[in-house]
Design a protein around this motif. Structure first.
Motif, short mmCIF file in Angstrom:
data_model
loop_
_atom_site.label_atom_id
_atom_site.label_comp_id
_atom_site.label_asym_id
_atom_site.label_seq_id
_atom_site.Cartn_x
_atom_site.Cartn_y
_atom_site.Cartn_z
N SER A 5 -17.58 -20.49 43.61
CA SER A 5 -16.85 -19.15 44.13
C SER A 5 -17.39 -19.25 45.78
O SER A 5 -16.36 -18.80 46.46
CB SER A 5 -17.17 -17.83 43.55
OG SER A 5 -18.54 -17.64 43.52
N ARG A 24 -14.34 -18.97 48.71
CA ARG A 24 -14.53 -18.30 49.86
C ARG A 24 -14.57 -18.99 51.31
O ARG A 24 -13.79 -18.34 51.98
CB ARG A 24 -15.86 -17.19 49.79
CG ARG A 24 -15.77 -16.11 48.73
CD ARG A 24 -16.77 -15.12 49.03
NE ARG A 24 -18.14 -15.66 48.69
CZ ARG A 24 -18.88 -15.97 47.94
NH1 ARG A 24 -18.08 -15.74 46.55
NH2 ARG A 24 -20.01 -16.50 47.58
N LEU A 48 -11.69 -10.67 46.73
CA LEU A 48 -12.52 -9.47 46.95
C LEU A 48 -12.71 -8.74 45.68
O LEU A 48 -13.94 -8.33 45.38
CB LEU A 48 -11.93 -8.63 48.01
CG LEU A 48 -12.60 -7.62 48.77
CD1 LEU A 48 -13.83 -8.29 49.49
CD2 LEU A 48 -11.71 -7.00 50.22
N ALA A 94 -15.15 -10.49 43.28
CA ALA A 94 -16.45 -10.26 43.72
C ALA A 94 -17.08 -8.96 43.42
O ALA A 94 -18.18 -8.86 42.78
CB ALA A 94 -16.59 -10.80 45.04
N LEU A 95 -16.13 -8.24 43.54
CA LEU A 95 -16.84 -6.70 43.55
C LEU A 95 -16.69 -6.12 41.97
O LEU A 95 -17.86 -5.50 41.41
CB LEU A 95 -15.94 -5.72 44.28
CG LEU A 95 -16.07 -5.93 45.76
CD1 LEU A 95 -14.98 -5.11 46.63
CD2 LEU A 95 -17.66 -5.38 46.32
N GLN A 117 -16.98 -8.03 39.54
CA GLN A 117 -18.13 -8.58 38.61
C GLN A 117 -19.29 -7.77 38.80
O GLN A 117 -20.18 -7.95 38.04
CB GLN A 117 -18.45 -9.86 39.28
CG GLN A 117 -18.15 -11.11 38.55
CD GLN A 117 -18.60 -12.27 39.27
OE1 GLN A 117 -19.30 -12.49 40.14
NE2 GLN A 117 -17.57 -13.35 38.95
N LYS A 118 -19.57 -6.81 40.00
CA LYS A 118 -20.69 -6.29 39.99
C LYS A 118 -20.61 -4.58 39.46
O LYS A 118 -21.11 -3.94 39.73
CB LYS A 118 -21.11 -5.99 41.59
CG LYS A 118 -21.34 -7.25 42.23
CD LYS A 118 -22.70 -7.94 41.91
CE LYS A 118 -22.87 -9.18 42.86
NZ LYS A 118 -24.11 -9.93 42.51
N LYS A 152 -16.08 -12.33 57.83
CA LYS A 152 -15.77 -13.44 57.00
C LYS A 152 -16.26 -14.67 57.39
O LYS A 152 -16.31 -14.78 58.61
CB LYS A 152 -14.50 -13.23 56.50
CG LYS A 152 -13.81 -12.26 55.78
CD LYS A 152 -12.39 -12.24 55.91
CE LYS A 152 -11.63 -11.08 55.22
NZ LYS A 152 -9.97 -10.94 55.36
N ASP A 176 -20.26 -12.75 52.01
CA ASP A 176 -21.16 -12.97 51.10
C ASP A 176 -21.08 -11.91 49.86
O ASP A 176 -21.42 -10.52 50.57
CB ASP A 176 -22.65 -13.23 51.76
CG ASP A 176 -23.92 -13.42 50.81
OD1 ASP A 176 -23.57 -12.93 49.54
OD2 ASP A 176 -24.81 -14.08 51.17
N PRO A 177 -21.11 -11.96 48.99
CA PRO A 177 -20.76 -10.93 47.86
C PRO A 177 -22.11 -10.05 47.80
O PRO A 177 -22.10 -8.81 47.80
CB PRO A 177 -20.64 -11.77 46.36
CG PRO A 177 -20.07 -12.98 46.95
CD PRO A 177 -20.57 -13.28 48.28
N GLU A 178 -23.33 -10.69 47.97
CA GLU A 178 -24.48 -9.91 48.01
C GLU A 178 -24.66 -9.14 48.94
O GLU A 178 -24.99 -7.82 48.96
CB GLU A 178 -25.64 -10.86 47.58
CG GLU A 178 -25.79 -11.96 46.41
CD GLU A 178 -25.87 -11.04 45.24
OE1 GLU A 178 -26.40 -10.04 45.13
OE2 GLU A 178 -25.16 -11.55 44.17
N CYS A 187 -22.17 -6.09 48.77
CA CYS A 187 -22.43 -5.17 47.85
C CYS A 187 -23.77 -4.21 48.24
O CYS A 187 -23.75 -3.13 48.18
CB CYS A 187 -22.92 -5.77 46.22
SG CYS A 187 -21.32 -6.49 45.57
#
Lengths: 192, 122
Positions: free
Chosen positions: A75, A79, B19, B22-23, B25-26, B106, B109-111, B114
């Motif tokens: 993933s 991105r 997006l 990624a979100l 999932q959390k 951009k 990073d999903p971490e 979040c």
């Protein structure tokens, strides 16, 4: 009309200026006499042309091959690819293009021999899916096979020439691409 | 964090899907809008906890959306995170002046994203 109809136009450079789009980069331009160019192995270049705005754009990206001993989250690669696509599309829109009127070409994604595996195929599939999802019409694809490609796009007219480069040269490109890790840090947050 | 409602505003369906994945999932509940105009329409009858917006969009861009929301009593305190390919200081300052809560460049990073959402909602 973005498909090349007059090949000889490229053999008479005259005062033309060339802009090379390297891996990880993109360019958007509508200048007369300017040619966007790149050479691709397993990387993909998406070329966009908007006939109303008379603007051309090209990116050049690789979803990446994990370095030996490193697992990369798929993933994260997506991105990165999405970022390459978005930068290009935003650049086009800023210059007056629209998703509806843009036409896309997809080049590259070669299956290079050796450790490159199927990354070329993944790159091409990613580009196609992204364009489908963003509802941008794909009018030409020249992807896959064990060949390298040289792309030349006339910025003003959107005419594109895709030449196949001999495999001996292609292997050099494959090696060159593998030395570059396109995963860059991003996503830093600034809270005001 | 579960139950936190986020409105994601981006003109690229591909980017919205990325997006959203990624979100979600959390554990976030993610709604989407394709530009500032669509976001304002959705916000007429909904109240998210956080809004994440792109800058470059047709009809109404991210700056205009932030300005419009800050003029509205109901959205004075809504955390607004800008998520963009733009990295210039000038644009960042403009977002800040318009009333944005944060600025994220951009590829995201999903971490980190979040973590930013958690910070602005607590």
């Amino acid at each position: 009309m973005s498909v090349l109809s007059d090949l000889t136009a490229f053999s008479t450079p005259g005062r033309e200026r060339r802009v090379t789009v390297i891996q990880g980069d993109f360019a958007v331009n509508g200048e007369d006499g300017l040619v966007l160019t790149t050479v691709l192995g397993s990387c993909v270049a998406v070329c966009l042309y908007d006939p109303y705005a008379m603007i051309s754009g090209m990116n050049h990206f690789l979803l990446a091959e994990p370095l030996p001993g490193h697992d990369i989250d798929p993933s994260a690669l997506e991105r990165y690819g999405a970022f390459a696509m978005e930068q290009l599309i935003n650049g086009m829109i800023k210059r007056g293009a629209t998703r509806k009127s843009m036409r896309a070409h997809i080049y590259g994604g070669a299956s290079m021999r050796g450790a490159m595996g199927d990354i070329g195929k993944s790159n091409a599939i990613f580009a196609r899916n992204f364009l489908d999802c963003d509802q941008i019409m794909v009018v030409r694809e020249d992807v896959g096979d064990a060949i390298a490609r040289r792309i030349e796009m006339r910025a003003r007219s959107g005419q594109i020439k895709c030449s196949h480069v001999p495999v001996s040269n292609a292997m050099k490109i494959a090696t060159f691409n593998r030395d570059i890790n396109p995963i860059r840090d991003g996503g830093d947050v600034d809270l005001f | 964090m579960n139950g936190t409602k986020i409105l994601a505003v981006d003109d690229s369906p591909s980017m919205r899907a990325l997006l959203h994945n990624a979100l979600a999932q959390k554990g976030y509940i993610v709604d989407q809008a394709e530009d500032g105009v669509a976001a304002l329409e959705w916000l007429e009858s909904n109240q998210p906890h956080v809004l994440i917006t792109d800058i470059n969009m047709p009809r109404m861009d991210g700056f205009e959306l932030i300005e419009a929301l800050r003029q509205c009593d109901r959205f004075q305190d809504l955390p607004i995170l800008v998520l963009t390919t733009e990295s210039s200081d000038e644009k960042k300052a403009r977002a800040r002046n318009a009333g944005a809560t944060g600025w994220i460049v951009k590829p995201f990073d999903p971490e980190k994203l979040c973590a930013a959402v958690r910070r602005v909602t607590h």
